[in-house]
Design a protein around this motif. Sequence first.
Motif, PDB file in Angstrom:
ATOM      1  N   GLU A  12      -9.046  -1.834   5.095  1.00  0.00           N
ATOM      2  CA  GLU A  12      -7.993  -0.947   5.605  1.00  0.00           C
ATOM      3  C   GLU A  12      -7.236  -1.628   6.743  1.00  0.00           C
ATOM      4  O   GLU A  12      -6.007  -1.517   6.841  1.00  0.00           O
ATOM      5  CB  GLU A  12      -8.578   0.386   6.066  1.00  0.00           C
ATOM      6  CG  GLU A  12      -7.505   1.412   6.393  1.00  0.00           C
ATOM      7  CD  GLU A  12      -8.043   2.812   6.574  1.00  0.00           C
ATOM      8  OE1 GLU A  12      -7.235   3.743   6.765  1.00  0.00           O
ATOM      9  OE2 GLU A  12      -9.291   3.004   6.521  1.00  0.00           O
ATOM     10  N   THR A  65      -5.982  -2.442  -3.400  1.00  0.00           N
ATOM     11  CA  THR A  65      -7.146  -1.737  -2.843  1.00  0.00           C
ATOM     12  C   THR A  65      -6.697  -0.579  -1.963  1.00  0.00           C
ATOM     13  O   THR A  65      -7.275   0.519  -2.001  1.00  0.00           O
ATOM     14  CB  THR A  65      -8.028  -2.706  -2.034  1.00  0.00           C
ATOM     15  OG1 THR A  65      -8.490  -3.755  -2.891  1.00  0.00           O
ATOM     16  CG2 THR A  65      -9.224  -1.989  -1.430  1.00  0.00           C
ATOM     17  N   ALA A  66      -5.654  -0.817  -1.177  1.00  0.00           N
ATOM     18  CA  ALA A  66      -5.137   0.231  -0.294  1.00  0.00           C
ATOM     19  C   ALA A  66      -4.613   1.419  -1.098  1.00  0.00           C
ATOM     20  O   ALA A  66      -4.854   2.587  -0.745  1.00  0.00           O
ATOM     21  CB  ALA A  66      -4.041  -0.339   0.598  1.00  0.00           C
ATOM     22  N   GLU A  90      -5.560   2.278  -4.146  1.00  0.00           N
ATOM     23  CA  GLU A  90      -6.715   2.914  -4.788  1.00  0.00           C
ATOM     24  C   GLU A  90      -7.458   3.836  -3.826  1.00  0.00           C
ATOM     25  O   GLU A  90      -8.017   4.864  -4.238  1.00  0.00           O
ATOM     26  CB  GLU A  90      -7.666   1.848  -5.308  1.00  0.00           C
ATOM     27  CG  GLU A  90      -7.128   1.080  -6.508  1.00  0.00           C
ATOM     28  CD  GLU A  90      -7.949  -0.165  -6.811  1.00  0.00           C
ATOM     29  OE1 GLU A  90      -9.026  -0.335  -6.174  1.00  0.00           O
ATOM     30  OE2 GLU A  90      -7.528  -0.975  -7.661  1.00  0.00           O
ATOM     31  N   ASN A  91      -7.459   3.498  -2.539  1.00  0.00           N
ATOM     32  CA  ASN A  91      -8.198   4.277  -1.555  1.00  0.00           C
ATOM     33  C   ASN A  91      -7.332   5.270  -0.783  1.00  0.00           C
ATOM     34  O   ASN A  91      -7.821   5.934   0.139  1.00  0.00           O
ATOM     35  CB  ASN A  91      -8.889   3.330  -0.561  1.00  0.00           C
ATOM     36  CG  ASN A  91     -10.091   2.634  -1.162  1.00  0.00           C
ATOM     37  OD1 ASN A  91     -11.189   3.196  -1.209  1.00  0.00           O
ATOM     38  ND2 ASN A  91      -9.902   1.405  -1.646  1.00  0.00           N
ATOM     39  N   GLY A  92      -6.053   5.388  -1.143  1.00  0.00           N
ATOM     40  CA  GLY A  92      -5.189   6.371  -0.498  1.00  0.00           C
ATOM     41  C   GLY A  92      -4.747   6.006   0.900  1.00  0.00           C
ATOM     42  O   GLY A  92      -4.361   6.888   1.682  1.00  0.00           O
ATOM     43  N   TRP A  93      -4.777   4.721   1.228  1.00  0.00           N
ATOM     44  CA  TRP A  93      -4.385   4.309   2.574  1.00  0.00           C
ATOM     45  C   TRP A  93      -2.876   4.132   2.716  1.00  0.00           C
ATOM     46  O   TRP A  93      -2.367   4.049   3.839  1.00  0.00           O
ATOM     47  CB  TRP A  93      -5.063   2.988   2.946  1.00  0.00           C
ATOM     48  CG  TRP A  93      -6.562   3.021   2.902  1.00  0.00           C
ATOM     49  CD1 TRP A  93      -7.360   4.111   3.094  1.00  0.00           C
ATOM     50  CD2 TRP A  93      -7.439   1.927   2.630  1.00  0.00           C
ATOM     51  NE1 TRP A  93      -8.685   3.760   2.968  1.00  0.00           N
ATOM     52  CE2 TRP A  93      -8.769   2.419   2.692  1.00  0.00           C
ATOM     53  CE3 TRP A  93      -7.246   0.571   2.367  1.00  0.00           C
ATOM     54  CZ2 TRP A  93      -9.881   1.611   2.479  1.00  0.00           C
ATOM     55  CZ3 TRP A  93      -8.348  -0.240   2.153  1.00  0.00           C
ATOM     56  CH2 TRP A  93      -9.646   0.279   2.212  1.00  0.00           C
TER      57      TRP A  93
END
Length: 477
Positions: free
Chosen positions: A78, A130-131, A133-136
């Motif tokens: 993150e 990745t961000a 996918e993780n809702g960041w």
Amino acid sequence: MTEKMLKFVHLEQKYPQKREAAERRTDFDEIYAGFEPDAAADQAARCSQCGVPFCQAHCPLYNNIPDWLRLTTEGRMEEAYAISSATNNLPEITGRICPQDRLCEGNCVIEQSTHGAVTIGSVEKYITDTAFENGWVKAPVPASENGMSVGIIGGGPAGMAAAEQLRLKGYEVHIYDRYDRMGGLLVYGIPGFKLEKHIVERRIKLLEEAGIVMHTNFEVGRDASLEDLRRKHDSVLIATGVYKARDLKVPGVGLKNIYPALEYLTTSNRQGLGDSVPAYEDGTLNAKDKHVVVIGGGDTAMDCVRTAIRQGAKSVKCLYRRDRANMPGSQREVANAEEEGVEFVWLTNPEAFVGDDTKITGVRAVKMRLGAPDAGGRQSPEVIEGSSYTMEADMAILALGFEPEDLPTLFEAPELGVSRWGTVKIDFRSMMTNLDGVFAAGDIARGASLVVWAIRDGRDAADRIDEYLLARKEAAA
């Protein structure tokens, strides 16, 4: 902290897995898989964390590459995304389509020491995916509104970057684009095997969620003049890009089945997006079962030859008047095209198109050699007398670059200053045109260039617009 880095001596350079050519030439899906977490951490750990990061210095956005490589190695994803996105509005896109071999990776210190560059672009793509996918990744919502509005002409990377930056500063932002989708060449010019369209659509959706107003199918000069937009908004940014194809002046160029690259690529991309495209469906702009010759040596030429392969062409040849070492396009793209079955005809220049009354049947070409360097130090191609020959062609695609359209005429703004090349004149310190409150960014000011430069210009223009409007507001108080 640094004990996890400096692994370039022990770890070999590895890119994400690339699909086999026989498989990928049958579809328009991206050819590279994403990194697995361990692989991304290992490849990021190869960074030498050098005192003078040449990767960063050779990135137009001046991305803080060493820091987000270190954070990736430490699993602090993150934070890695926060660093990556602080300087780049579209990292998931630049990670996919930037010519890293000519920019950050090509100037990596360990690349120069023959250990093989850190795979910066692939790690950047991994971080942002990745961000998401993780809702960041969040919509750019401002802390407060400032009551002023900006109109942006053009929904490509320069316009998108400027829109996000201006929205964060509290402006009401409107984007006007001539096409039915936002994204510009990201959607209609770049094939899906390099950039799948849902990646662009995902980012556009975030801009819409932020309250940025999108006006599609809107042509300045038809639906409103530039002056109309100046009256409607406190400031206007011109970020149209350049779309006019460069001409090739040789005999036979008026024959049928000779097309500009962007027309060909747009047709293919629209078909891939599910649109009804008669020119594709009737075979006009479809390479299936045809002998295709693409003329040019840049990344657009690579997009055309690889698209033709996927459409089922009988043969695909790329003519370029210099040799491989002098080709302006990415060497990775050349290698990918060769793997997929493209034949490169180096040191060859089209002399004429031949054919019957209805269409071309071949390209008459002449062999070249590299002579003395030109003013820029690049060897000039010279014709080898008596070397002409004709190659079979049912379709020819001209990928010779792009030039600006006549914006003063299109925009009903004859007072808009342009250069002798047709680009909009700006002072790159202020990003402003000769018209008060009208700015320009990206290819329309710089000339045809890279997406990463368009993002940089869009960000710079947003800052200059903000400074201009705040100063004007203060002066009026």
